[in-house]
Design a protein around this motif. Sequence first.
Motif, mmCIF file in Angstrom:
data_model
loop_
_atom_site.group_PDB
_atom_site.id
_atom_site.type_symbol
_atom_site.label_atom_id
_atom_site.label_comp_id
_atom_site.label_asym_id
_atom_site.label_seq_id
_atom_site.Cartn_x
_atom_site.Cartn_y
_atom_site.Cartn_z
ATOM 1 N N GLY A 98 0.722 -1.480 0.014
ATOM 2 C CA GLY A 98 -0.108 0.025 0.035
ATOM 3 C C GLY A 98 0.804 1.219 -0.077
ATOM 4 O O GLY A 98 0.111 2.283 -0.229
ATOM 5 N N GLN A 156 0.732 8.263 -13.921
ATOM 6 C CA GLN A 156 -0.026 7.555 -12.645
ATOM 7 C C GLN A 156 0.887 7.590 -11.589
ATOM 8 O O GLN A 156 0.309 7.493 -10.537
ATOM 9 N N TYR A 157 2.251 7.729 -11.673
ATOM 10 C CA TYR A 157 3.142 7.647 -10.594
ATOM 11 C C TYR A 157 3.928 9.186 -10.549
ATOM 12 O O TYR A 157 5.003 8.866 -10.977
ATOM 13 N N MET A 166 3.789 4.560 -4.916
ATOM 14 C CA MET A 166 2.815 3.691 -5.410
ATOM 15 C C MET A 166 1.835 3.016 -4.571
ATOM 16 O O MET A 166 2.745 2.299 -3.598
ATOM 17 N N THR A 167 0.794 2.970 -4.724
ATOM 18 C CA THR A 167 -0.195 2.478 -3.654
ATOM 19 C C THR A 167 -1.052 1.120 -4.291
ATOM 20 O O THR A 167 -1.708 0.647 -3.533
ATOM 21 N N ASP A 168 -0.766 0.544 -5.598
ATOM 22 C CA ASP A 168 -1.620 -0.079 -6.124
ATOM 23 C C ASP A 168 -0.947 -1.445 -6.654
ATOM 24 O O ASP A 168 -1.196 -2.285 -7.289
ATOM 25 N N LYS A 170 1.060 -5.147 -5.833
ATOM 26 C CA LYS A 170 0.425 -6.406 -5.249
ATOM 27 C C LYS A 170 1.939 -7.108 -4.602
ATOM 28 O O LYS A 170 3.114 -6.614 -4.810
#
Length: 199
Positions: A98, A156-157, A166-168, A170
């Motif tokens: 996260g 996006q970043y 970056m929060t997305d 895995k």
Amino acid sequence: ETIYYTVLTKAGANSYKDDAAKANYLFDKGESVAATSVETRVSDFITSIKPKTSFFVFAVASDGDGKYGEVLTLEVTTTDIAYNNLTVDVALEANDPGNVVLSVSAKDATDIIYWVGRTADNTWKSSNYLGGTLDKAEAYMYLNSTNYKITSVMEQYPIVDGKITMTDLKPDVDYVIVAMAKAADGTFSHGTLLKFVPN
């Protein structure tokens, strides 16, 4: 759709004057790929040839009934890849799915271009984005620094106060970032590659 394409020298391309002649050549001797992958194959070729080389690309789309449209003809000239002495420093500061934070900096740079992706993705291995090796990544990013794929990742970043957050991502997945610095004269640094796994 199936895409038929080929890469020719200027002399070879001039041998085929109309769409019918080009299409016959493509169906007989061209490469055939699914419509979604032709960009991959052509970018592979572009990043592997010598600088300041001119060539032509012929391409045509054909449906299941064998009908085809206009043959696209594209003249391409590669450029010299000019590298300067800038270096990009990329360090992993925070590491959880996260909140992955990368610190990115380059002294005297006017801009930093970069791409982030999963190392296992076909987009990394097949050069659809970068190429699977740092050399190909450098070549692709230099030749395509304003390409929507790279710019969309940067949007996006974004880099905020020298950091990419970056929060997305895995957990337990291998990711890679390739970053290059751009100088005021428009030249680029060599690429810096960093692989990381969100915990």
